[in-house]
Design a protein around this motif. Structure first.
Motif, PDB file in Angstrom:
ATOM      1  N   PRO A  46      45.418  60.344 123.436  1.00  0.00           N
ATOM      2  CA  PRO A  46      45.857  58.657 123.071  1.00  0.00           C
ATOM      3  C   PRO A  46      44.612  57.908 123.436  1.00  0.00           C
ATOM      4  CG  PRO A  46      46.813  59.786 125.169  1.00  0.00           C
ATOM      5  CD  PRO A  46      46.279  60.758 124.617  1.00  0.00           C
ATOM      6  N   THR A  47      44.497  56.861 122.649  1.00  0.00           N
ATOM      7  CA  THR A  47      43.264  56.050 122.867  1.00  0.00           C
ATOM      8  C   THR A  47      43.688  54.671 122.754  1.00  0.00           C
ATOM      9  OG1 THR A  47      42.636  56.195 120.710  1.00  0.00           O
ATOM     10  CG2 THR A  47      41.465  57.800 122.184  1.00  0.00           C
ATOM     11  N   HIS A  48      43.033  53.658 123.343  1.00  0.00           N
ATOM     12  CA  HIS A  48      43.026  52.092 123.214  1.00  0.00           C
ATOM     13  C   HIS A  48      41.715  51.610 122.806  1.00  0.00           C
ATOM     14  CE1 HIS A  48      44.784  48.331 123.284  1.00  0.00           C
ATOM     15  NE2 HIS A  48      43.609  47.788 123.982  1.00  0.00           N
ATOM     16  N   LEU A  49      41.559  51.293 121.740  1.00  0.00           N
ATOM     17  CA  LEU A  49      40.123  50.978 121.381  1.00  0.00           C
ATOM     18  C   LEU A  49      40.103  49.130 121.443  1.00  0.00           C
ATOM     19  CD1 LEU A  49      37.351  51.100 120.129  1.00  0.00           C
ATOM     20  CD2 LEU A  49      38.264  51.481 117.931  1.00  0.00           C
ATOM     21  N   ALA A  50      39.255  48.666 122.011  1.00  0.00           N
ATOM     22  CA  ALA A  50      39.150  47.147 121.943  1.00  0.00           C
ATOM     23  C   ALA A  50      37.771  46.770 121.466  1.00  0.00           C
ATOM     24  CB  ALA A  50      39.393  46.786 123.508  1.00  0.00           C
TER      25      ALA A  50
END
Length: 236
Positions: A46-50
């Motif tokens: 799982p990733t969260h790209l900003a």
């Protein structure tokens, strides 16, 4: 019910990725596509790209500047050198599905408003889609990103409230927060983009290939999983 073991919690927690870039940077587009491809390939992570702002040339006037004239000035009028660099970019772009169309780009914009738009897109839940749309509009379609009407059209295409975006662009909304993020990047010593931070622990610099970003994702996951264990009582 007992809580899950720390290792399971760490593995389920998204890897935070901060992609520091400027939308007029072609290498940033190449790196962005490679990173997104890596995230899709490693779907079990799982990733969260900003998206984080950087300005290649903050002195560019708000109305933009002639792109070709600027590039020729940068390379001392060396047409052959400019053509060589452009071809290298075209080749790199094709590797990640980008059909660069540099002949279509007439204006180098000041990208402050682009960074503001991405900030609003974050609130609307379409930040990554907005980055792709801005990259595509500039590098492939030759759109003039210095024009508010262009940015509003992109926002509408993402399902955002175009009238609201138009009003915000006409104001000073979120200028200060974007400036603060630009200053943070400067204090961090970021001088080239893309610079990609993983869990604010380590950085990958430059338009790396998919394999490099896959390795970075796996490294981030291993470090994240090990962190709770390292912090547990009795461990040094």
């Amino acid at each position: 019910m007992s809580p899950p073991p720390p290792e399971a919690t760490a593995l389920n927690r998204p890897i935070t990725i901060d992609f520091i870039s400027d939308v007029i940077c072609p290498w940033c587009y190449v790196g962005f596509r490679a990173l997104v491809t890596a995230c899709v390939t490693q779907g079990n992570i799982p990733t969260h790209l900003a998206m984080r702002p950087f300005e290649l040339d903050p002195t560019t006037p708000k109305e933009g500047a002639d792109r070709r004239a600027r590039l020729l000035a940068k390379f001392g009028g060396d047409e052959a050198r400019l053509k060589e660099i452009s071809q290298a970019l075209v080749d790199a772009g094709l590797q990640v599905g980008i059909a660069f169309n540099f002949d279509a780009i007439k204006t180098t914009p000041n990208t402050r408003d682009c960074h503001r738009l991405m900030r609003w897109a974050r609130s609307a839940g379409v930040e990554v889609e907005c980055a792709e749309a801005l990259f595509q509009a500039y590098h492939v379609e030759g759109e003039d990103l210095s024009q508010a009407t262009t940015l509003v059209s992109i926002a509408r295409g993402l399902g955002m409230d175009g009238d609201l975006v138009a009003r915000l662009l006409a104001s000073d909304a979120d200028v200060a927060p974007v400036e603060q993020e630009l200053e943070i990047a400067q204090r961090m010593g970021v001088t080239g983009v893309p610079t990609v931070l993983f869990n604010q622990s380590f950085a990958v610099v430059g338009a790396q290939g998919v394999d490099t970003f896959v390795a970075a994702l796996n490294r981030a996951r291993v470090e994240q999983a090990a962190a709770p264990e390292a912090a547990a009582p009795g461990n040094s």
